[in-house]
Design an enzyme around this catalytic site. Structure first.
Site: not given
Length: 396
Positions: A261-262, A141-142, A357, A173, A359, A383-384
């Protein structure tokens, strides 16, 4: 022409690449085993999980029994004694089978390593074996409503009360948030010290009062991965649940673990890109337009040639990054490059594949549609990508 959702392409067949040196026989066997398990046990129920926006808890225990939880944890703590190469094999199987919302990757290669690296012997023996069986499901939980990529802005507090902490605050989130019963909470034990006042404290949700789960958040994609708000209202946990010998080590611990993580995000990215390529190549060979297969048009050939080239570059970069990480040399800057570039690549590849692909690519019955939705968050969490570029720029 609706392709099976559990098609698991072999990257070597799609890209013609040699197997990396770190993917030995045991890693290959784990990938094959994970693929078979996910195809047999998770993929047939995946539509149900997407609709319910959560994977059943029993699937976690099945994954534990199959050896897919805590593969890189030492055997003495219930794991399989592997490395990130083994975790990478599992993450790639998730992406190749197309069950990206099954949140075992975060449990395995983000939550468990915090306990392994910073936990006491007692903590490791208490928690890791139960994580390996799926009895305990992990989350970290960050993020808070007012603090995302900027972890120094965390407001959740942990105040000492005798031999306990009282935790107050809210998180949002949080991946695995509805199911998790072992949560590493990023808190401030001394708000006056800023980043140096940050600590990581483990909350066993089945053993405390004052803990509440909020909504299972309604996301654009990754529907089957429960993602939640969490609330801590005077939650009392023993001071022995602190990770590390002393308070105030949390920010350093986070920074030390963020490269893995990244890299994990990059691993999922390249796996999905490869699956998108496999599905699209099959599709354009079968789909007819103006009396011939779509694959016969020069535009299709050129687009796929570009995508194959870029995906090959991505795979080579990923292979090198994993090798560096296993050897202990993956620095934060390279990890940031892997996260941002591979997730950007994933978005481009999936988007172009959806376009090929036509439609049908916009129809939910085709896997490429869900992949397009699922891919988008990769550029945000962990991290964005804008933050990744900032971190890279600081190294110049």
């Amino acid at each position: 022409m609706n392709r099976e959702r559990n098609l698991a392409p072999n990257p070597a067949e799609i890209l013609g690449l040699p197997k990396p040196a770190w993917a030995g026989e045991d890693v290959t066997m784990l990938y094959d085993m994970a693929t078979k398990f996910l195809e047999a046990e998770i993929a047939p129920r995946y539509e149900e999980f997407e609709k319910n926006e959560i994977v059943d808890r029993d699937c976690w225990k099945q994954a534990g029994a199959a050896g897919l939880l805590c593969a890189s944890m030492p055997e003495e703590y219930g794991g399989s004694g592997g490395t990130f190469a083994h975790e990478s094999a599992i993450i790639e199987a998730l992406g190749h089978v197309g069950v990206d919302g099954f949140g075992i990757a975060l449990h395995n290669s983000i939550v468990a390593p915090y306990i392994l690296h910073y936990g006491s012997e007692e903590q490791k023996k208490k928690w890791l074996p139960k994580m390996a069986t799926g009895e305990l499901i992990g989350a970290i939980a960050m993020t808070e409503p007012g603090a995302g990529s900027d972890l120094q802005g965390v407001k959740t507090r942990a105040d000492k009360d005798g031999n306990h902490y009282r935790i107050n605050g809210s998180k949002t989130f949080i991946t695995n948030g509805q199911l998790a019963n072992l949560i590493i909470v990023v808190t401030k034990t001394d708000p006056a010290k800023g980043a140096k006042g940050t600590s990581l404290i483990v909350v066993e949700t089945d053993e405390v009062e004052g803990f509440q789960r909020g909504r299972n958040l309604d996301k654009i994609g990754l529907k089957s991965n429960d993602t939640s708000e969490l609330f801590f209202n005077d939650v009392r946990v023993p001071t022995s649940n602190l990770l590390g010998h002393d308070e105030g080590q949390g920010f350093v611990q986070l920074m030390q673990q963020l490269p893995q993580e990244r890299l994990q995000i990059g691993t999922g990215a390249i796996a999905m890109a490869e699956r998108a390529m496999a599905l699209t190549i099959d599709y354009v060979k079968e789909r007819k337009a103006f009396g011939k297969a779509v694959m016969e048009f020069q535009n299709t050939q050129f687009k796929l040639a570009e995508l194959k080239t870029e995906t090959t570059i991505g795979r080579v970069f990923h292979t090198a990054s994993v090798a560096r990480h296993i050897a202990g040399g993956l620095d934060p800057v390279t990890a940031s490059m892997a996260k941002y570039w591979l997730s950007d690549l994933q978005g481009r590849v999936v988007d172009e594949c959806l376009q090929l692909h036509g439609g049908y690519g916009y129809m939910n019955e085709y896997p490429i549609a869900r992949m397009w939705r699922d891919a988008r968050v990769q550029r945000i969490y962990g991290g964005t990508n804008e933050i990744m570029k900032l971190l890279i720029a600081r190294s110049l």
